[in-house]
Design a protein around this motif. Structure first.
Motif, PDB file in Angstrom:
ATOM      1  N   ARG A  55       0.804  -1.219   0.000  1.00  0.00           N
ATOM      2  CA  ARG A  55       0.000   0.000   0.000  1.00  0.00           C
ATOM      3  C   ARG A  55       0.840   1.274   0.000  1.00  0.00           C
ATOM      4  O   ARG A  55       0.315   2.369  -0.136  1.00  0.00           O
ATOM      5  CB  ARG A  55      -0.930   0.016   1.221  1.00  0.00           C
ATOM      6  CG  ARG A  55      -2.092  -0.964   1.134  1.00  0.00           C
ATOM      7  CD  ARG A  55      -3.183  -0.600   2.113  1.00  0.00           C
ATOM      8  NE  ARG A  55      -2.718  -0.704   3.483  1.00  0.00           N
ATOM      9  CZ  ARG A  55      -2.880  -1.780   4.263  1.00  0.00           C
ATOM     10  NH1 ARG A  55      -3.486  -2.848   3.772  1.00  0.00           N
ATOM     11  NH2 ARG A  55      -2.440  -1.792   5.508  1.00  0.00           N
ATOM     12  N   ARG A  56       2.140   1.159   0.147  1.00  0.00           N
ATOM     13  CA  ARG A  56       3.009   2.329   0.188  1.00  0.00           C
ATOM     14  C   ARG A  56       3.067   3.025  -1.172  1.00  0.00           C
ATOM     15  O   ARG A  56       2.935   2.396  -2.218  1.00  0.00           O
ATOM     16  CB  ARG A  56       4.424   1.936   0.625  1.00  0.00           C
ATOM     17  CG  ARG A  56       4.522   1.506   2.090  1.00  0.00           C
ATOM     18  CD  ARG A  56       4.137   2.664   3.007  1.00  0.00           C
ATOM     19  NE  ARG A  56       4.193   2.301   4.412  1.00  0.00           N
ATOM     20  CZ  ARG A  56       5.233   2.556   5.213  1.00  0.00           C
ATOM     21  NH1 ARG A  56       6.321   3.149   4.720  1.00  0.00           N
ATOM     22  NH2 ARG A  56       5.203   2.214   6.476  1.00  0.00           N
ATOM     23  N   ASN A  57       3.274   4.334  -1.135  1.00  0.00           N
ATOM     24  CA  ASN A  57       3.409   5.115  -2.356  1.00  0.00           C
ATOM     25  C   ASN A  57       4.879   5.093  -2.780  1.00  0.00           C
ATOM     26  O   ASN A  57       5.702   5.846  -2.252  1.00  0.00           O
ATOM     27  CB  ASN A  57       2.942   6.558  -2.124  1.00  0.00           C
ATOM     28  CG  ASN A  57       3.013   7.402  -3.388  1.00  0.00           C
ATOM     29  OD1 ASN A  57       3.541   6.969  -4.415  1.00  0.00           O
ATOM     30  ND2 ASN A  57       2.490   8.608  -3.327  1.00  0.00           N
ATOM     31  N   PHE A  58       5.206   4.245  -3.726  1.00  0.00           N
ATOM     32  CA  PHE A  58       6.592   4.074  -4.151  1.00  0.00           C
ATOM     33  C   PHE A  58       7.030   5.143  -5.159  1.00  0.00           C
ATOM     34  O   PHE A  58       8.176   5.117  -5.616  1.00  0.00           O
ATOM     35  CB  PHE A  58       6.790   2.673  -4.751  1.00  0.00           C
ATOM     36  CG  PHE A  58       6.590   1.576  -3.749  1.00  0.00           C
ATOM     37  CD1 PHE A  58       7.601   1.244  -2.865  1.00  0.00           C
ATOM     38  CD2 PHE A  58       5.387   0.891  -3.668  1.00  0.00           C
ATOM     39  CE1 PHE A  58       7.430   0.232  -1.928  1.00  0.00           C
ATOM     40  CE2 PHE A  58       5.199  -0.117  -2.739  1.00  0.00           C
ATOM     41  CZ  PHE A  58       6.217  -0.445  -1.860  1.00  0.00           C
ATOM     42  N   ASP A  59       6.132   6.049  -5.492  1.00  0.00           N
ATOM     43  CA  ASP A  59       6.468   7.099  -6.443  1.00  0.00           C
ATOM     44  C   ASP A  59       6.686   8.450  -5.764  1.00  0.00           C
ATOM     45  O   ASP A  59       6.893   9.453  -6.435  1.00  0.00           O
ATOM     46  CB  ASP A  59       5.361   7.206  -7.498  1.00  0.00           C
ATOM     47  CG  ASP A  59       5.251   5.939  -8.321  1.00  0.00           C
ATOM     48  OD1 ASP A  59       6.008   5.803  -9.294  1.00  0.00           O
ATOM     49  OD2 ASP A  59       4.433   5.073  -7.966  1.00  0.00           O
ATOM     50  N   HIS A  60       6.660   8.439  -4.437  1.00  0.00           N
ATOM     51  CA  HIS A  60       6.932   9.658  -3.656  1.00  0.00           C
ATOM     52  C   HIS A  60       8.387   9.626  -3.185  1.00  0.00           C
ATOM     53  O   HIS A  60       8.920   8.549  -2.886  1.00  0.00           O
ATOM     54  CB  HIS A  60       5.991   9.741  -2.449  1.00  0.00           C
ATOM     55  CG  HIS A  60       6.036  11.047  -1.750  1.00  0.00           C
ATOM     56  ND1 HIS A  60       7.014  11.354  -0.808  1.00  0.00           N
ATOM     57  CD2 HIS A  60       5.248  12.148  -1.844  1.00  0.00           C
ATOM     58  CE1 HIS A  60       6.817  12.576  -0.361  1.00  0.00           C
ATOM     59  NE2 HIS A  60       5.760  13.087  -0.974  1.00  0.00           N
ATOM     60  N   PRO A  61       9.053  10.768  -3.099  1.00  0.00           N
ATOM     61  CA  PRO A  61      10.451  10.794  -2.651  1.00  0.00           C
ATOM     62  C   PRO A  61      10.695  10.124  -1.310  1.00  0.00           C
ATOM     63  O   PRO A  61      11.791   9.596  -1.076  1.00  0.00           O
ATOM     64  CB  PRO A  61      10.762  12.295  -2.577  1.00  0.00           C
ATOM     65  CG  PRO A  61       9.866  12.907  -3.605  1.00  0.00           C
ATOM     66  CD  PRO A  61       8.595  12.099  -3.540  1.00  0.00           C
ATOM     67  N   ASP A  62       9.696  10.103  -0.434  1.00  0.00           N
ATOM     68  CA  ASP A  62       9.864   9.480   0.879  1.00  0.00           C
ATOM     69  C   ASP A  62      10.120   7.985   0.789  1.00  0.00           C
ATOM     70  O   ASP A  62      10.628   7.373   1.732  1.00  0.00           O
ATOM     71  CB  ASP A  62       8.630   9.722   1.761  1.00  0.00           C
ATOM     72  CG  ASP A  62       8.530  11.165   2.222  1.00  0.00           C
ATOM     73  OD1 ASP A  62       9.518  11.914   2.062  1.00  0.00           O
ATOM     74  OD2 ASP A  62       7.456  11.556   2.735  1.00  0.00           O
ATOM     75  N   ALA A  63       9.773   7.368  -0.354  1.00  0.00           N
ATOM     76  CA  ALA A  63       9.978   5.927  -0.510  1.00  0.00           C
ATOM     77  C   ALA A  63      11.440   5.583  -0.721  1.00  0.00           C
ATOM     78  O   ALA A  63      11.845   4.427  -0.551  1.00  0.00           O
ATOM     79  CB  ALA A  63       9.150   5.403  -1.681  1.00  0.00           C
ATOM     80  N   LEU A  64      12.244   6.579  -1.086  1.00  0.00           N
ATOM     81  CA  LEU A  64      13.663   6.363  -1.364  1.00  0.00           C
ATOM     82  C   LEU A  64      14.533   6.829  -0.205  1.00  0.00           C
ATOM     83  O   LEU A  64      14.211   7.804   0.481  1.00  0.00           O
ATOM     84  CB  LEU A  64      14.087   7.139  -2.614  1.00  0.00           C
ATOM     85  CG  LEU A  64      13.504   6.721  -3.954  1.00  0.00           C
ATOM     86  CD1 LEU A  64      13.944   7.709  -5.022  1.00  0.00           C
ATOM     87  CD2 LEU A  64      13.936   5.310  -4.323  1.00  0.00           C
ATOM     88  N   ASP A  65      15.658   6.137  -0.025  1.00  0.00           N
ATOM     89  CA  ASP A  65      16.677   6.609   0.910  1.00  0.00           C
ATOM     90  C   ASP A  65      17.543   7.598   0.129  1.00  0.00           C
ATOM     91  O   ASP A  65      18.659   7.285  -0.293  1.00  0.00           O
ATOM     92  CB  ASP A  65      17.513   5.437   1.433  1.00  0.00           C
ATOM     93  CG  ASP A  65      18.412   5.840   2.591  1.00  0.00           C
ATOM     94  OD1 ASP A  65      18.639   7.054   2.765  1.00  0.00           O
ATOM     95  OD2 ASP A  65      18.891   4.945   3.319  1.00  0.00           O
ATOM     96  N   THR A  66      16.996   8.789  -0.035  1.00  0.00           N
ATOM     97  CA  THR A  66      17.656   9.806  -0.849  1.00  0.00           C
ATOM     98  C   THR A  66      19.015  10.192  -0.287  1.00  0.00           C
ATOM     99  O   THR A  66      19.970  10.427  -1.030  1.00  0.00           O
ATOM    100  CB  THR A  66      16.754  11.054  -0.953  1.00  0.00           C
ATOM    101  OG1 THR A  66      15.493  10.669  -1.510  1.00  0.00           O
ATOM    102  CG2 THR A  66      17.389  12.119  -1.835  1.00  0.00           C
ATOM    103  N   GLY A  67      19.101  10.257   1.035  1.00  0.00           N
ATOM    104  CA  GLY A  67      20.365  10.629   1.665  1.00  0.00           C
ATOM    105  C   GLY A  67      21.485   9.669   1.318  1.00  0.00           C
ATOM    106  O   GLY A  67      22.608  10.084   1.017  1.00  0.00           O
ATOM    107  N   LEU A  68      21.185   8.367   1.347  1.00  0.00           N
ATOM    108  CA  LEU A  68      22.199   7.362   1.026  1.00  0.00           C
ATOM    109  C   LEU A  68      22.589   7.450  -0.439  1.00  0.00           C
ATOM    110  O   LEU A  68      23.774   7.364  -0.782  1.00  0.00           O
ATOM    111  CB  LEU A  68      21.683   5.962   1.354  1.00  0.00           C
ATOM    112  CG  LEU A  68      22.654   4.808   1.044  1.00  0.00           C
ATOM    113  CD1 LEU A  68      23.942   4.953   1.848  1.00  0.00           C
ATOM    114  CD2 LEU A  68      21.984   3.455   1.329  1.00  0.00           C
ATOM    115  N   LEU A  69      21.610   7.631  -1.326  1.00  0.00           N
ATOM    116  CA  LEU A  69      21.911   7.737  -2.751  1.00  0.00           C
ATOM    117  C   LEU A  69      22.788   8.959  -3.019  1.00  0.00           C
ATOM    118  O   LEU A  69      23.785   8.862  -3.754  1.00  0.00           O
ATOM    119  CB  LEU A  69      20.621   7.816  -3.558  1.00  0.00           C
ATOM    120  CG  LEU A  69      20.762   8.018  -5.071  1.00  0.00           C
ATOM    121  CD1 LEU A  69      21.704   6.993  -5.690  1.00  0.00           C
ATOM    122  CD2 LEU A  69      19.394   7.969  -5.748  1.00  0.00           C
TER     123      LEU A  69
END
Length: 209
Positions: A55-69
């Motif tokens: 049910r998670r929104n995988f198209d929102h930035p919160d779904a990614l570990d942006t800091g690590l990337l």
């Protein structure tokens, strides 16, 4: 040491950005270029029940570990190898050990949000946006998720209408304005690839001078 050249390739889901990224890398030797898929940086959801993960929104930035990337892109720019996570789309969790990646003079990072998130965009030397019509992107998304990821057609369509396309309209599509280069993702072979590769080669040569 000469800093690596970072090229970001963004575009909507099913636009052809992964295909373009692979074609770009194919023009360079394996020691010269590496690919970093932003999809590998989805957050591990193994602590959640399977129904809640889906049910998670995988198209929102919160779904990614942006800091690590962003941290990994910075390290690659400085000539350091990184351990790219291995993400399993079927279970929405990290699996196995990470994939050692780089260093290399050319780093290509691809993903829907690469140009939409300022923290990632600021890491790039060249931003590329792959454009394709919604009907084309949806057809490709259905083919990929049903055949490669074992999903049923109905769930793919639900996700498309609930989050994929709304996030495209809100974030991904507008990120096109940040691109240095816009190419069509609907053409099987185009002069755009040759022009992009030529631009990258020139940028690499300039860095070596």
């Amino acid at each position: 040491m000469t800093p690596a050249l970072l090229v970001g390739i963004a575009g909507g889901s099913g636009s052809g950005k992964t295909t373009l990224a692979r074609r770009v890398l194919a023009e360079f030797s394996q020691t010269c270029a590496v690919l970093v898929p932003s999809d590998a940086y989805y957050r591990d959801l193994s602590h959640l029940p399977p129904t809640e993960r889906a049910r998670r929104n995988f198209d929102h930035p919160d779904a990614l570990d942006t800091g690590l990337l962003a941290e990994h892109l910075t390290a690659l720019r400085l000539g350091r190898a990184v351990d790219v996570p291995r993400y399993d789309f079927a279970t929405h969790s990290l699996v196995g050990g990470p994939a050692p990646t780089g260093p290399a003079p050319l780093v290509v990072v691809e993903g829907v949000l690469v140009l939409a998130v300022e923290e990632l965009r600021s890491c790039l030397d060249l931003g590329v946006f792959v454009a394709a019509r919604a009907e084309v992107r949806l057809e490709r998304r259905l083919r990929r998720d049903v055949v490669q990821r074992g999903r049923d057609r109905e769930s793919v369509l639900r996700q498309w209408h609930a989050s994929v396309e709304p996030m495209h309209e809100a974030l991904v599509g507008p990120s096109r304005r940040h691109a240095h280069v816009v190419v069509s993702g609907e053409e099987a072979e185009s002069s755009s690839l040759a022009a992009l590769v030529s631009r990258i080669r020139m940028a690499l040569e300039t860095r070596r001078d």
